[in-house]
Design an enzyme around this catalytic site. Sequence first.
Site, PDB file in Angstrom:
ATOM      1  N   LYS A   1       0.838  -1.210   0.000  1.00  0.00           N
ATOM      2  CA  LYS A   1       0.000   0.000   0.000  1.00  0.00           C
ATOM      3  C   LYS A   1       0.865   1.250   0.000  1.00  0.00           C
ATOM      4  CE  LYS A   1      -3.882  -2.278   2.314  1.00  0.00           C
ATOM      5  NZ  LYS A   1      -4.563  -2.576   3.584  1.00  0.00           N
TER       6      LYS A   1
ATOM      7  N   GLN B   1      -4.649  -1.166   9.901  1.00  0.00           N
ATOM      8  CA  GLN B   1      -4.579  -2.484   9.261  1.00  0.00           C
ATOM      9  C   GLN B   1      -5.156  -3.558  10.183  1.00  0.00           C
ATOM     10  OE1 GLN B   1      -3.403  -3.107   6.069  1.00  0.00           O
ATOM     11  NE2 GLN B   1      -4.132  -5.186   6.404  1.00  0.00           N
TER      12      GLN B   1
ATOM     13  N   ASP C   1     -11.637   3.789   4.714  1.00  0.00           N
ATOM     14  CA  ASP C   1     -12.302   2.518   4.420  1.00  0.00           C
ATOM     15  C   ASP C   1     -13.822   2.580   4.593  1.00  0.00           C
ATOM     16  OD1 ASP C   1     -10.397   0.661   3.534  1.00  0.00           O
ATOM     17  OD2 ASP C   1      -9.590   0.448   5.561  1.00  0.00           O
TER      18      ASP C   1
END
Length: 314
Positions: free
Chosen positions: A54, A98, A124
Amino acid sequence: MPARMLDGVAIGNQIRDEVQSLAAAFTDRAGRPAGLGIVLVGNDPASEVYVRNKIKAAGEVGLRADLERLPATASMADVLAVVDRLNRSDLHDAILVQSPLPEALGANAERQIFDAISPDKDVDGFHPINVGLLVQNRASVAAGTPSGVIEMLERSSIPIAGARAVVIGRSDIVGKPMALLLLHRHATVTVCHSRTRDLAAVAREADILVAAIGRAAFVTRDFIKPGATVIDVGINPIADAATVERLFPAGSKRREAFARRGSIIVGDVHPEVAEVAGAMSPVPNGVGPLTVAMLLRNTLAVARQRAGLAGKAR
Ligand code: NAP
């Protein structure tokens, strides 16, 4: 005829190119790149790889990405302190924590930490405010993996409106947002889970079947209506030779990869499904690259929103 393979790498690259051009425009306007703060707690090997990918991908498209590392022994207060610092940072528009988090943080840790992320930096879309906006079809970003599945379908010209869609899996990060995104695009959606009776028969009704279960090769040919589109979200590491031999023929690339590395990743969908489906996403190189691409796009989207640029062309 074998199923058309949907190319997650090519579609992911297309999205990255689009993000790169908008990211440059953002940097010009804001005098700084759009910024993503990633919080990694502990040393889960798969998470290490995901986070590295990422950060690399963000740099390649001109976004800033900073990693905040905490040891596996970190307390809830330690993690919340880092999230609070990122919430207040002027350099970070987006925050990602994460998962999975270390078990020592407790069963409810994910929810507590996601709830602490400022909703306008929630890349997210996991914060309850953003989940509510998604339900009402007015969210500016939604979870990366299901958003990536939508991009895969749309950019592969697979019609969603009017289609029967079946999602296997009802997690907050994949199954539920997936079902809502399909519903908002006018699919008729059924969500299945471990208590669904006669799962294969329900799945067989699908024009679009999304498998987000976490069980290697669980979806077999009897789940598939001939010609259906099958999207495989599963990521299951396999280190046992007998399973690899059962799933892949001698001489296949997957067997060779297993012989070289001692483990491979397989999806939730059995390879035999390619003989029945009309289109299918592979694992690897299917949904995975799109998840990363959508993280980049979402980072830019929240940065633009925070800068008052949402809705403007550049
Ligand atoms: P999860 O939270 O464990 O949810 C799994 C879902 O599958 C649950 O809703 C569960 O039902 C259902 N399920 C489990 N066994 C089942 C069975 N025998 N029959 C029917 N349904 C069953 O997993 P997740 O986080 O959604 O992830 C799912 C998979 O996607 C995993 O392999 C994960 O690694 C992968 N993933 C991939 C990406 C990517 O970028 N490609 C991103 C995220 C996740 P219940 O609710 O009834 O327990």
